[in-house]
Write an enzyme that holds these catalytic residues in place. Structure first.
Site, PDB file in Angstrom:
ATOM      1  N   TRP A 226       0.901  -1.366   0.119  1.00  0.00           N
ATOM      2  CA  TRP A 226      -0.065   0.195  -0.158  1.00  0.00           C
ATOM      3  C   TRP A 226       0.899   1.464   0.024  1.00  0.00           C
ATOM      4  O   TRP A 226       0.700   2.256  -0.683  1.00  0.00           O
ATOM      5  CB  TRP A 226      -0.980   0.158   1.099  1.00  0.00           C
TER       6      TRP A 226
ATOM      7  N   LYS B 285     -11.184  -1.876   8.292  1.00  0.00           N
ATOM      8  CA  LYS B 285     -10.505  -2.677   9.098  1.00  0.00           C
ATOM      9  C   LYS B 285     -10.694  -2.799  10.366  1.00  0.00           C
ATOM     10  O   LYS B 285     -11.078  -4.063  11.010  1.00  0.00           O
ATOM     11  CB  LYS B 285      -8.835  -2.839   8.706  1.00  0.00           C
TER      12      LYS B 285
ATOM     13  N   ASP C 165      -0.786   6.796   6.424  1.00  0.00           N
ATOM     14  CA  ASP C 165      -2.077   6.006   6.216  1.00  0.00           C
ATOM     15  C   ASP C 165      -1.968   4.893   7.438  1.00  0.00           C
ATOM     16  O   ASP C 165      -1.269   4.184   7.735  1.00  0.00           O
ATOM     17  CB  ASP C 165      -1.598   5.177   5.051  1.00  0.00           C
TER      18      ASP C 165
END
Lengths: 360, 360
Positions: free
Chosen positions: A101, A195, A171
């Site tokens: 990511w 999540k 992030d």
């Protein structure tokens, strides 16, 4: 009803209490005669829902008044563009690449300026966090970017990088609300909620006000301007109302458990059950350097692909779902987010012990 | 439980049957032991949900094979940028401005090229659809843009504009699935689902394949490329799973009622109840030119602001919610989407008659 133990990396397990409340309120939210899905986002009822969600999040994370909280759409992947679009003034940024990511964010940012990869752990399949104490930070860097917790690889920054005075952006999707975070160390933190916080489709951006700019390049979509979203209280257009409502319930659930210090303790105890076993097992081993281990995502392998596959299949049969590891790591991964009860990890370890004995 | 009649313009009323099913499945979707909110979007279970949703939508709308169906995030407002970003090759587009959303789309498109306003009904507060039989279509126009049904103003294109061979693009948010639509007349139709199809946070784009380009300007966010979304089956990143699941249920609900022809008949009968009354009332009158009236959004006024306010307040007391008109029109607006039962409109008209008698 029989609920499984769901070790999915995201979307992921949510607190049963939250789902039960949502179930009870589905047809009629607190006597208003409609579902939250049916409410005008301009109604007082919904305004109260989003205001309470923001207030509870601010309280939980101790977010200072000079930070804005935005509830957006599009996922982290859209913010991979949103961050450089909004924060690049000099057109330069430094990225630390610790997983897939972070790498995607790094590649996307290259659309918008000069982007330096100042550190990476790709040489060892992202199984560690590189030393970030003395990085070659660009003099002109508008920010330094990290992915705080690496969902696929199971690493986390236990120590923040030395940005040499530059703005830090993170992030935090897969460690959102898993433990206290000193927001003042960051110019911007953001994360998809799917999540640790709620259903997919909601993105939370927490940004220091002085970083919110008006003078963006012409081609920036209005919807992607943090200024526009901040000025409109996340309601420039219809927000993802139902998702925000569920997030709000999760915030209250965490508050009820004692907040982020309590959540951290819970998560440490829970993760220790699995890590202690991995460290003692002859069959299973963790793939991450010990000092960089995540509390949220725990990848492990047997070293034998067939045995890995057998384990995943038998675990599924026994009610442990989504244990297959990411294809770039192989083996298994147990995502043990806030809503995974300790009991779920204990039962998984019992099952692993049994499997090890049977397949030794 | 007492449900109100919810005339909200969006998010709006959903079918009770759909909400009940969602309620039943909240903790455990069909024996899989988890909520749809908790499911990995890469799981077979979710893949089946999104595949069925797409198949049902294709069947309902009779979407040809050479069109892609994309489930996206960000709302119509993000597509106001997405459409020109993806479709402008010559950098030119013609917009027909029939309301606030068409106007916002028109303004946003100006970020990306030369945009002509080829028709407008702003001169009379958007209370009619302009004659579009012979517009000054630009030779280089990449597309001609309309907002099919104008939520705020209560107008609809009963006849499509003559685009002189150019690609027609339509925002169909507020008439989505309210009646049959010949998709082949359009290059692209799109809409937020939060009016007629599902909860806010899902955007459906239906696009003819030959319009999907790879050679987009560098600054287009990857997430906003129709090519990327189409190639990844709407799952370049985590989609808004729960919203898609609810949309899927609404598609099945419409199929169960007989599809879009049946829905049209239902909607015509329902709207007639209200329009017939408006045409006979001495107190209430519709604000839209008769031949351009929408089946979905019905604005009306008494001509007296205080009386309007009194009506809205008393209607709310009586269980009719969200009847206040948009500030640019004033008065009242009843949004009577697919899920509003005929009974709701009949009861509203009864109430209006009573109010008229009492306040004559």
């Amino acid at each position: 009803m029989s609920r499984v133990y769901n070790f999915s990396a995201g979307p992921a397990v949510l607190p049963e209490e939250v789902l039960k409340e949502a179930q009870e309120e589905m047809m009629d939210y607190r006597g208003c005669g409609m579902s939250v899905m049916e409410m005008s986002h301009r109604s007082k009822m919904f305004q109260t829902i989003i205001d309470e969600a923001e207030a509870d999040l601010r309280e939980l994370m101790n977010i200072p008044d000079n930070y804005k909280v935005l509830f957006l759409q599009g996922g982290a992947a859209l913010q991979f563009a949103g961050v450089p679009m909004n924060l690049m003034k000099n057109g330069v940024a430094d990225y630390i690449v610790t997983g897939q990511w972070a790498k995607k964010a790094y590649v996307e940012a290259q659309k918008y300026g000069k982007v330096n990869k100042v550190a990476s752990s790709e040489d060892e399949t992202f199984s560690y966090i590189p030393d970030c104490s003395d990085l070659p930070i660009d003099e002109d860097a508008d920010y330094v970017y990290i992915c705080m917790n690496n969902t696929i690889y199971g690493t986390v920054f236990h120590e923040l990088p030395n940005t040499k005075g530059k703005t830090l952006v993170a992030d935090i999707s897969s460690c959102f609300l898993s433990e206290p975070l000193d927001v003042t160390k960051f110019g911007l933190v953001y994360g998809g909620v799917q999540k640790n916080v709620g259903p997919s489709g909601v993105q939370i951006v927490i940004i220091r006000e002085d970083l919110i700019r008006e003078d963006l390049p012409q081609w920036v979509p209005t919807m992607m301007s943090y200024k526009v979203q901040a000025d409109n209280g996340s309601m420039y257009n219809t927000p993802p109302c139902y998702g925000i409502y569920i997030c709000g319930k999760v915030f209250k659930w965490i508050k009820g458990l004692g907040g982020l210090e309590a959540m951290k303790k819970r998560n440490e105890e829970k993760a220790a059950v699995l890590y202690d076993f991995l460290d003692s097992s002859k069959m299973f081993k963790g793939t991450v350097r010990k000092e960089d281990r995540s509390l949220m995502n725990v990848p492990f392998v047997t070293g034998d692909k067939d045995l890995d596959a057998k384990f995943v299949a038998e675990a599924k049969e026994a009610g442990f779902e989504n244990l297959k590891g990411h294809r770039t790591v192989g083996g298994m991964r147990a995502s043990i987010y806030n809503a995974m009860p300790k009991e779920g990890v204990e039962k998984l370890v019992e099952f692993m012990k049994k499997f090890e004995a049977e397949n030794a």
